[in-house]
Design a protein around this motif. Structure first.
Motif, PDB file in Angstrom:
ATOM      1  N   SER A 149       0.833  -1.282  -0.138  1.00 35.29           N
ATOM      2  CA  SER A 149      -0.077   0.061  -0.016  1.00 35.29           C
ATOM      3  C   SER A 149       0.897   1.308   0.020  1.00 35.29           C
ATOM      4  CB  SER A 149      -0.904  -0.166   1.303  1.00 35.29           C
ATOM      5  OG  SER A 149      -0.148   0.158   2.414  1.00 35.29           O
ATOM      6  N   GLN A 150       0.174   2.442  -0.186  1.00 33.96           N
ATOM      7  CA  GLN A 150       0.964   3.528  -0.047  1.00 33.96           C
ATOM      8  C   GLN A 150       2.006   3.946  -0.951  1.00 33.96           C
ATOM      9  OE1 GLN A 150       2.371   3.751   4.135  1.00 33.96           O
ATOM     10  NE2 GLN A 150       0.735   5.014   4.941  1.00 33.96           N
ATOM     11  N   ARG A 151       1.453   3.665  -2.276  1.00 34.84           N
ATOM     12  CA  ARG A 151       2.422   3.592  -3.448  1.00 34.84           C
ATOM     13  C   ARG A 151       3.326   4.855  -3.568  1.00 34.84           C
ATOM     14  NH1 ARG A 151      -0.203   1.434  -8.159  1.00 34.84           N
ATOM     15  NH2 ARG A 151       0.831  -0.529  -7.360  1.00 34.84           N
ATOM     16  N   ALA A 168       8.838   7.159  -3.651  1.00 33.06           N
ATOM     17  CA  ALA A 168       9.840   7.973  -3.114  1.00 33.06           C
ATOM     18  C   ALA A 168      10.997   7.323  -2.397  1.00 33.06           C
ATOM     19  CB  ALA A 168       8.978   9.016  -2.066  1.00 33.06           C
ATOM     20  N   THR A 169      10.695   6.161  -1.741  1.00 34.20           N
ATOM     21  CA  THR A 169      11.515   5.512  -0.919  1.00 34.20           C
ATOM     22  C   THR A 169      12.492   4.709  -1.866  1.00 34.20           C
ATOM     23  OG1 THR A 169      10.082   5.126   0.965  1.00 34.20           O
ATOM     24  CG2 THR A 169      12.082   3.610   0.575  1.00 34.20           C
ATOM     25  N   TYR A 217      -1.472  -2.489 -10.841  1.00 31.33           N
ATOM     26  CA  TYR A 217       0.088  -2.095 -10.839  1.00 31.33           C
ATOM     27  C   TYR A 217       0.537  -0.852 -11.485  1.00 31.33           C
ATOM     28  CZ  TYR A 217      -0.019  -7.024  -9.409  1.00 31.33           C
ATOM     29  OH  TYR A 217      -0.111  -8.374  -8.610  1.00 31.33           O
ATOM     30  N   LEU A 218       1.670  -0.610 -11.611  1.00 27.04           N
ATOM     31  CA  LEU A 218       2.141   0.754 -12.307  1.00 27.04           C
ATOM     32  C   LEU A 218       1.998   0.403 -13.755  1.00 27.04           C
ATOM     33  CD1 LEU A 218       5.470   1.723 -10.548  1.00 27.04           C
ATOM     34  CD2 LEU A 218       3.179   2.772 -10.392  1.00 27.04           C
ATOM     35  N   SER A 229      14.438  -2.929   2.704  1.00 31.38           N
ATOM     36  CA  SER A 229      14.065  -1.828   3.538  1.00 31.38           C
ATOM     37  C   SER A 229      12.352  -1.518   3.575  1.00 31.38           C
ATOM     38  CB  SER A 229      14.617  -0.544   2.863  1.00 31.38           C
ATOM     39  OG  SER A 229      13.805   0.793   3.427  1.00 31.38           O
ATOM     40  N   ASN A 230      11.808  -1.292   4.691  1.00 34.13           N
ATOM     41  CA  ASN A 230      10.466  -0.896   4.697  1.00 34.13           C
ATOM     42  C   ASN A 230      10.173   0.006   3.781  1.00 34.13           C
ATOM     43  OD1 ASN A 230       9.985  -3.061   6.777  1.00 34.13           O
ATOM     44  ND2 ASN A 230      10.161  -1.392   8.559  1.00 34.13           N
ATOM     45  N   HIS A 231       8.812   0.098   3.342  1.00 32.97           N
ATOM     46  CA  HIS A 231       8.463   1.183   2.268  1.00 32.97           C
ATOM     47  C   HIS A 231       8.545   2.410   2.562  1.00 32.97           C
ATOM     48  CE1 HIS A 231       4.662   1.311   4.403  1.00 32.97           C
ATOM     49  NE2 HIS A 231       4.226   2.292   3.452  1.00 32.97           N
TER      50      HIS A 231
END
Length: 328
Positions: free
Chosen positions: A19-21, A26-27, A47-48, A95-97
């Motif tokens: 979630s939180q695409r 950004a990450t 999806y993108l 890494s977490n998103h």
């Protein structure tokens, strides 16, 4: 070349999401500025688009769409394993998103692995960023990582990690093959005893100790994001959680003859007192709550002061770049 004009680090960063695409992208973009290989494993649908995927590709981010099915037992770990199989480097980190590793923290961990072939995974020091009605402030996280050095025989590594607990294996820089083996072993155990508790992480953590030595450098490595509101795991409590974890550890340690599982479980009971608090712990928790009502702890909004007070090494421009990228 990244905005700090530094050579990119030869480490693959796996960014997984469901979630939180916008935050996730950004990450991934942040890591693409400091690392030479970034893989985004995306569970969020739709999806993108092809144009968005190409845009990420131009920035050095490889995109892998992921969909769990009825046979999927652990999508969280499976996404990491899929990403790891595609990694171009010998070193990788998950890494977490919505969180960040610093350039110098990653570089220090890679250097440790380069210089010590007997080291399997390495992390550094951790600070959390938080927000309340007064604004942004910072706290020290996982103080046990100060001076953490788990280099010994396998049984002693397990005892040390259980007693001096921090989830460093989940967030370390790893040797790729070892990481994949530990993920695979952990998934097998979770598949044999399915459960969803707040302690599930310890299976991977101790499986990591079976794989080899570990340590934490004195560098600022990880900025935990406690500002973003994202989905949380289980908060179920009770003795049955410890029993479930003990059953899984019995499988994990099946090849070890002299392991003292009671010693490990006693350490976990001390480090996870909120799961089944004793009468004494309940009293201590109540006293702390009352004290917090009357004594307001001063929040630290100067991260430089916090880092210096805790003797954590960092580089100012590196830190500024990380915080700016988080758009707090």
């Amino acid at each position: 070349m990244n905005k700090l004009n530094r050579k990119k680090i030869g480490v693959t960063v796996l960014v997984t999401s469901y979630s939180q695409r916008e935050i996730t992208i950004a990450t991934a973009n942040y890591y693409s500025e400091i690392c030479n290989d970034v893989i985004l494993i995306d569970e969020q649908q739709p999806y993108l688009s092809e144009s968005d995927i190409n845009y990420l590709g131009d920035k050095g981010v490889r995109y892998i769409p992921y969909e769990a099915n009825e046979k999927t037992k652990n999508p969280i770990l499976e996404k990491r394993l899929i990403g790891a199989t595609k990694a171009k480097n010998n070193y990788l980190a998950h890494s977490n998103h919505d969180e960040r590793y610093t350039y110098h923290g990653l570089l220090a961990s890679v250097n440790e692995l380069e210089n010590d072939k007997n080291l399997t995974f390495c992390a550094g020091q951790v600070v959390a960023v938080r927000r309340n009605s007064s604004g942004i402030y910072f706290t020290r996280q996982y103080k046990n990582l100060c001076g953490y050095k788990n280099i010994n025989e396998v049984e002693e590594r397990l005892y040390y990690h259980a007693e001096t607990y921090a989830p460093l294996a989940h967030y370390s820089v790893w040797r790729k093959r070892a990481f994949m083996n530990v993920i695979d072993k952990t998934m097998t155990i979770h598949g044999l005893i399915p459960s969803d508790t707040i302690m599930e992480e310890v299976i991977f953590e101790l499986a990591a100790d079976l794989a080899g030595n570990s340590k934490a450098t004195s560098e600022l490595y990880w900025i935990r994001n406690r500002v973003n509101e994202s989905a949380n795991g289980s908060f179920e409590k009770g003795e049955h959680i410890f029993k479930t974890i003990e059953s899984k550890l019995q499988i994990l340690f099946s090849d070890l003859e002299n392991i003292k599982l009671d010693t490990i479980m006693n350490s976990f009971r001390s480090n996870f007192p909120f799961i089944k608090p004793s009468n004494m712990n309940k009293k201590i928790i109540m006293i702390k709550r009352i004290m917090r009502m009357w004594i307001k702890k001063k929040n630290i909004n100067d991260i430089d002061a916090l880092l210096n007070d805790n003797k954590i090494k960092y580089e100012k421009n590196d830190l500024s770049n990380v915080l700016e990228s988080m758009s707090l």
